[in-house]
Design a protein around this motif. Structure first.
Motif, mmCIF file in Angstrom:
data_model
loop_
_atom_site.group_PDB
_atom_site.id
_atom_site.type_symbol
_atom_site.label_atom_id
_atom_site.label_comp_id
_atom_site.label_asym_id
_atom_site.label_seq_id
_atom_site.Cartn_x
_atom_site.Cartn_y
_atom_site.Cartn_z
ATOM 1 N N ARG A 79 0.851 -1.198 0.000
ATOM 2 C CA ARG A 79 0.000 0.000 0.000
ATOM 3 C C ARG A 79 0.883 1.243 0.000
ATOM 4 N N TYR A 80 0.629 2.134 -0.934
ATOM 5 C CA TYR A 80 1.361 3.392 -1.030
ATOM 6 C C TYR A 80 0.532 4.478 -0.354
ATOM 7 N N ILE A 81 1.092 5.052 0.702
ATOM 8 C CA ILE A 81 0.374 6.016 1.534
ATOM 9 C C ILE A 81 0.956 7.403 1.311
ATOM 10 N N LEU A 82 0.075 8.396 1.120
ATOM 11 C CA LEU A 82 0.483 9.774 0.915
ATOM 12 C C LEU A 82 0.005 10.616 2.089
ATOM 13 N N ASP A 83 0.947 11.334 2.740
ATOM 14 C CA ASP A 83 0.548 12.152 3.885
ATOM 15 C C ASP A 83 0.250 13.575 3.431
ATOM 16 N N ARG A 137 10.884 8.829 -3.190
ATOM 17 C CA ARG A 137 9.620 8.786 -2.465
ATOM 18 C C ARG A 137 8.809 10.063 -2.683
ATOM 19 N N SER A 138 8.756 10.524 -3.917
ATOM 20 C CA SER A 138 8.017 11.736 -4.231
ATOM 21 C C SER A 138 6.547 11.413 -4.394
ATOM 22 N N GLY A 139 5.745 11.827 -3.445
ATOM 23 C CA GLY A 139 4.311 11.609 -3.540
ATOM 24 C C GLY A 139 3.693 12.353 -4.698
ATOM 25 N N LEU A 140 4.225 13.552 -4.999
ATOM 26 C CA LEU A 140 3.690 14.336 -6.097
ATOM 27 C C LEU A 140 3.928 13.632 -7.434
ATOM 28 N N LYS A 141 5.089 13.033 -7.604
ATOM 29 C CA LYS A 141 5.376 12.301 -8.837
ATOM 30 C C LYS A 141 4.415 11.134 -9.012
ATOM 31 N N VAL A 142 4.163 10.422 -7.912
ATOM 32 C CA VAL A 142 3.253 9.282 -7.986
ATOM 33 C C VAL A 142 1.859 9.747 -8.371
#
Length: 492
Positions: free
Chosen positions: A72-76, A380-385
């Protein structure tokens, strides 16, 4: 294996890069993070998690692995990306309801891919009854073998009973070692034959030829007859394991009127006729003075006949004209359409197909079934994902270009849950467009956007041209790599 994804994104000043911390086991869930460890209340039934400080985390993507593990990929709230590894192999949503007592590794080995949905309802019952049927047949074969040995001079009523028994056991053991080869091929590579029967039928003859070499060496080393004959039987059994399923696919290609039984029966007529003629010519060659008495002449004659056999096999496979699309033919068709918006017909494309080539050496290289972590190369760039997920929201896959230094052009593809063979074909088309236009743009993300726009504009024309020249669009044999798949996506 680590891959690097280099994309240019605007306004990333607020993004802070953190190093990946060693995985930590927490309450049976492997927690991989790039920030300080905090007390976490996580529920797999909800797409949010709460940290003890009250902040909200959002699940943006869930990857499902073949062993039942979920990542699971979690974004804060600060667009920092974390991942959880969770063992979900025993959940009702993943494990097959058929044969729940059988380990998954055994199921994958003895049952077709996608079982039970990929076969008819009576498949399992038939195979469970067929298994003891075959066991009793081989028991009978073992007993008959001992009778044959008795007939050639090993008499059980005399003092040679032990010798006859030992000879029977050795002879049957030789066949048993060969059977191990078929067992391994069927269990490990059973899902490959539908994709490229030409290639595997040709490789079957190469391996069978190697097995015959072991047999040919037995007169030189009579003391090692059993190991040499066993190795020969093993190689020929592996060859048979490749040949039989490959040829069944070819027979099914011939039976355009649903007359597979008739086609198979007539093929037996052709084969038996060739067998009788070949046996007759073989006996004639053996009766020629000097062939039997000279091992060198015998071996040279065999080598000449075997090379002729392999050349004729290649020629026979080359004339086959499949109207279905596998990965080799897809590459040929896509390459031409991306270049000049035309599509080859079945005959021309099959002639261009290289029977012996391996996908690993094809250019451009495409790696299917890659996890998102490998696509990001540890970042670990959430924005890229999020931007990748939004970019591929309408597609059943995610594709990026691997831009590691000193590495040839390569695309990495991960499939979403529900992807089809058409999804694979779209990813191949996008790869070739990126490959042919790779020097025109420096911004990787903009190039991905442009390639997807080209797919929207030209892919339907590609499919229509394929239909017009006779390709069967309903039979696209492009397998989905199911060891990693994106099961769920949540994008704000």
């Amino acid at each position: 294996m680590s891959f690097a994804l280099h994309l240019s994104f605007p306004n990333l000043n607020s993004y802070r890069t953190h190093k990946l911390i060693t995985p930590t086991r927490l309450h049976g869930v492997q927690f991989i993070c790039n920030f300080s460890l905090k007390q976490t209340n996580f529920s797999s039934e909800d797409d949010t998690e709460r940290i003890s400080d009250g902040s909200q985390h959002r699940v943006v993507l869930v990857e499902k692995y073949g062993d039942g593990t979920l990542k699971r990929y979690i974004l804060d709230e600060e667009l920092q990306l974390t991942t959880f590894l969770e063992d979900d192999s025993k959940s009702n949503g993943f494990s097959s309801k058929e044969l729940p007592w059988l380990p998954d590794i055994v199921k994958d080995f003895v049952l077709p891919a996608g079982f039970p949905g990929s076969v008819s309802n009576d498949y399992l019952e038939y195979m469970l009854l067929q298994f003891p049927t075959n066991v009793t047949a081989w028991i009978c074969q073992t007993l008959v073998t001992s009778s044959l040995l008795k007939a050639v001079g090993l008499d059980y009523s005399s003092g040679t009973t032990a010798a006859a028994s030992a000879a029977a056991i050795r002879w049957v053991s030789k066949d048993g070692i060969g059977a191990v080869g078929r067992f391994f091929i069927g269990g490990r590579f059973g899902n490959l034959f539908d994709d490229d029967p030409k290639q595997w039928r040709m490789y079957a003859d190469f391996i069978g030829s190697a097995g015959s070499i072991f047999d040919l060496c037995t007169p030189l080393y009579p003391a090692y007859f059993l190991p040499l004959a066993s190795l020969g039987n093993l190689a020929k059994a592996v060859a048979r394991g490749l040949k039989d399923p490959s040829f069944r696919v070819i027979q099914n290609h011939f039976a355009i009127s649903g007359n597979l039984g008739d086609v198979a029966a007539k093929e037996e007529v052709w084969e038996v006729s060739a067998q009788l003629l070949g046996l007759g010519l073989g006996i004639f060659i053996l009766s020629t003075p000097g062939v039997v008495t000279s091992y060198l002449v015998l071996a040279s004659t065999w080598m000449a006949m075997r090379l002729l056999h392999l050349w004729l096999r290649y020629q026979s496979l080359s004339v086959l004209q499949f109207d279905t699309v596998n990965l080799k033919r897809a590459r040929i068709l896509v390459n031409l359409h991306v270049s000049n918006s035309t599509v080859l017909g079945c005959e021309e494309c099959n002639k261009m197909e290289n029977i012996l080539s391996w996908e690993e050496f094809s250019v451009p290289r495409i790696v299917f079934g890659v996890s998102l972590s490998d696509m990001l190369g540890g970042e670990r760039s959430g924005l890229k994902v999020k931007m990748l997920l939004e970019l591929y929201a309408k597609e059943k896959y995610i594709l990026v270009v691997n831009q590691q230094p000193f590495k040839d052009f390569e695309t990495l593809v991960s499939f979403k849950d529900g992807a089809t063979s058409l999804s694979v074909l779209r990813s191949v088309w996008q790869t070739y467009w990126l490959y042919k236009n790779r020097s025109k743009q420096d911004d990787g993300f903009d190039q991905l956007k442009e390639s997807l726009k080209k797919i929207d504009d030209r892919f339907e024309d590609f499919l229509q041209q394929m239909r017009d020249v006779g390709w069967d669009i309903d039979e696209i044999n492009l397998k989905i790599r199911n060891d990693i798949s994106i099961e769920e996506i949540f994008v704000d």
